[in-house]
Design a protein around this motif. Structure first.
Motif, PDB file in Angstrom:
ATOM      1  N   SER A   1      53.469  38.552  41.442  1.00 61.32           N
ATOM      2  CA  SER A   1      53.301  39.348  42.724  1.00 61.32           C
ATOM      3  C   SER A   1      51.840  39.016  42.987  1.00 61.32           C
ATOM      4  N   SER A   2      51.752  39.695  44.282  1.00 62.53           N
ATOM      5  CA  SER A   2      50.044  39.569  44.985  1.00 62.53           C
ATOM      6  C   SER A   2      49.860  40.605  45.741  1.00 62.53           C
ATOM      7  N   ASN A   3      48.911  40.852  46.270  1.00 63.36           N
ATOM      8  CA  ASN A   3      48.467  41.910  47.262  1.00 63.36           C
ATOM      9  C   ASN A   3      48.860  41.376  48.636  1.00 63.36           C
ATOM     10  N   SER A   4      49.270  40.086  48.780  1.00 59.77           N
ATOM     11  CA  SER A   4      49.305  39.604  50.318  1.00 59.77           C
ATOM     12  C   SER A   4      50.490  40.463  50.994  1.00 59.77           C
TER      13      SER A   4
ATOM     14  N   ILE B   1      46.942  39.798  53.052  1.00 58.23           N
ATOM     15  CA  ILE B   1      45.574  40.559  53.331  1.00 58.23           C
ATOM     16  C   ILE B   1      44.708  39.939  54.467  1.00 58.23           C
TER      17      ILE B   1
ATOM     18  N   SER C   1      44.599  39.307  44.882  1.00 63.05           N
ATOM     19  CA  SER C   1      44.896  39.639  43.436  1.00 63.05           C
ATOM     20  C   SER C   1      46.229  38.889  43.032  1.00 63.05           C
TER      21      SER C   1
ATOM     22  N   THR D   1      49.179  38.600  40.216  1.00 64.37           N
ATOM     23  CA  THR D   1      49.520  38.934  38.791  1.00 64.37           C
ATOM     24  C   THR D   1      50.906  38.044  38.262  1.00 64.37           C
TER      25      THR D   1
ATOM     26  N   SER E   1      41.777  36.709  40.391  1.00 64.57           N
ATOM     27  CA  SER E   1      41.605  37.405  41.922  1.00 64.57           C
ATOM     28  C   SER E   1      40.534  36.271  42.255  1.00 64.57           C
TER      29      SER E   1
END
Length: 526
Positions: free
Chosen positions: A247-250, A252, A259, A261, A288
């Motif tokens: 996963s990612s925090n996309s 963004i 980030s 993961t 990151s």
């Protein structure tokens, strides 16, 4: 026994009769005679073989000594033995010593002292046998008793047999020179349950299907395979890690931290490696990218490895661009006095949020402070302008005017007007003093300016100057000089506003000369 045997070896040539034991002058002799121990015709039998090297032999085996050795841990015992090759007790009377244990081994030594040629008839004490040249011949058979498991037997020369005169020895025709003792075949015999395992160990436990170590860290459950002793050792390859989450925090916005993961399950130590756009690579499990730009948009590949095999997964990332950083333009000076204002305008026509909370493109402000505007685009990304500082200076206190006398008076009079401010005064007359004296009608005000250039103006003060009447003239109704008791009428040119005035003659030394008496519009001096 064996010290006697040594003496016997040395005495044999003199003991045999000259025609009986002497070697034939015409027959060739073997150069050496070898000995071997092999499996007998049944599972619990040992056969002793001899081989004449270089020539056959039919004469006297005058002396034979050999020792059989086996592990002391074995309960096996050896029989006295017999010779299926020669039944004569004269030509080949082989017999054993007592069984002894020394260290890790058991020993039994067998000895023969012959006094007849092996080629003679049995009735003549012979064997009716020969040792053919270069051929193994079984000359003795030993039974193995009480054996359990697998027991290895061999004819040996070792430190014990050497020290106790038990080494393999053979002499022919009573001669020790030349030495006819050959070699011991080193093969030996295994008696009992003697399956050879995968390591070549007789009775060993390394059998097909049993655990082993193939030396490959990337296999598990290693076992021996194939048929002993030609076995292999193989295991099951370690399975690749299973990536259970990526996963990612996309999405963004540019400038934020991206980030990534990943997690995986499996055997062994799992390591991670990432590659992605713009030359990105990392060996961290959860890397990151600080201050990511739009160039970081794309697909990232994570590889999970246990050192033997690996698996991969992809993560799609979007980094949205920020809007252009807005600028603020001012519609006037940013420093002004209380009561003023300035209009601030964003360079962006849409998406504005001011630090005041306003969402219009322009705002009008009239208080001191630093004002900024944030513009947000359709992706939810924003940019904030630099702050614009507005300074609102305070005005001075509004001055008041105090009058030094009546504000209404006759022409020729005046009044002093004083400002409540000691400094910074500018009167409506242009005077800059705290007080002014005025003698003309009008409305007067004063403006006070402080150090910031801010001003306050007083309320107007009205001064009224009334005009004086025309100067009157007096006309006399008769002579102005007359005798006492007489009079003269004096008439003013003004019909109204008369005021009587008396007169004294200075020469009268204070005596009153007369007085005016009004009679209508006329005055009469009496």
């Amino acid at each position: 026994m064996f010290s006697s045997l040594t003496r016997l070896r040395n005495l044999l040539p003199g003991l045999f009769l000259a025609g009986l034991l002497a070697p034939s002058a015409t027959l060739a002799q073997p150069t050496t005679v070898d000995i071997d121990l092999v499996q007998g015709p049944t599972a619990n039998q040992l056969d002793v073989r001899l081989r004449a090297n270089g020539a056959s032999f039919t004469e006297v085996i005058s002396n034979l000594v050999f020792t059989v050795r086996w592990p002391s841990t074995s309960p096996a015992t050896l029989s006295i033995g017999s010779s299926p090759w020669c039944a004569s007790n004269q030509a080949f009377p082989l017999g054993p010593s007592a069984q002894v244990t020394n260290g890790s081994f058991k020993y039994r030594t067998y000895t023969s002292v012959g006094n007849a040629q092996i080629g003679w008839l049995i009735d003549d004490g012979g064997c009716e046998q020969s040792l053919p040249a270069d051929t193994w011949v079984t000359v003795f058979r030993i039974n193995v008793n009480n054996n359990t498991g697998c027991t290895p037997f061999n004819i040996t020369n070792d430190a014990f047999t050497l020290a106790d005169n038990r080494d393999f020895f053979i002499s022919l025709n009573g001669q020790q020179v030349p030495n006819r003792t050959g070699t011991i075949d080193a093969t030996g015999v295994n008696i009992g349950s003697c399956t050879v395992d995968c390591l070549g160990v007789v009775g060993g436990t390394a059998l097909p299907g049993t655990p082993c170590n193939d030396g490959n860290a990337c296999t598990v459950n290693d076992v021996y395979t194939g048929t002993a002793p030609s076995c292999g050792c193989a295991g099951t390859l370690v399975a690749a890690p299973v990536i259970t989450n990526t996963s990612s925090n996309s999405p963004i916005c540019a400038g934020a931290t991206l980030s990534l993961t990943a997690s995986a399950t499996g055997s062994g130590t799992i390591t991670y490696s990432w590659v992605g756009p713009n030359g990105f690579s990392s060996g961290a499990q959860n890397p990151s990218i600080i201050g990511a730009t739009a160039a970081a948009t794309g697909s990232y590949t994570v590889t999970a490895s246990n050192g033997c095999s690996s698996s991969q997964a992809n993560v799609s990332v979007t980094v949205n661009p920020n809007p252009a950083t807005p600028t603020i333009s001012a519609g006037g000076p940013l420093t002004f006095c209380a009561g003023g204002s300035v209009t601030l305008t964003s360079s962006s026509a849409t998406g504005n949020v001011w630090s005041t909370g306003a969402t219009t493109q322009a705002i009008t402000v009239n208080t001191s402070g630093t004002y900024s505007v944030t513009v947000t685009n359709g992706n939810g990304c924003s940019a904030t302008s630099a702050g614009t500082t507005v300074t609102v200076n305070p005005n001075p206190a509004t001055p008041t005017i105090s009058a030094g006398g009546p504000l209404t008076f006759c022409a020729g009079g005046s009044v002093t007007l004083t400002s409540s401010s000691a400094t910074g005064n500018v009167w409506s007359t242009g005077a800059t003093t705290q007080a002014i004296t005025v003698s003309t009608s009008g409305t007067y005000s004063v403006t006070v300016t402080n150090g910031n250039g801010c001003s306050a103006t007083s309320a107007g003060t009205t001064v009224t100057v009334n005009p004086n009447p025309a100067t009157p003239t007096i006309s006399a109704g008769g002579p102005l000089t007359f005798c006492a008791g007489g009079s003269v009428t004096l008439t003013s040119s003004s019909a109204t506003g008369h005021v009587e005035h008396g007169r004294h003659d200075p020469s009268d030394h204070g005596e009153h000369l007369g007085h005016l008496q009004r009679d209508g519009d006329q005055w009469q001096w009496m």
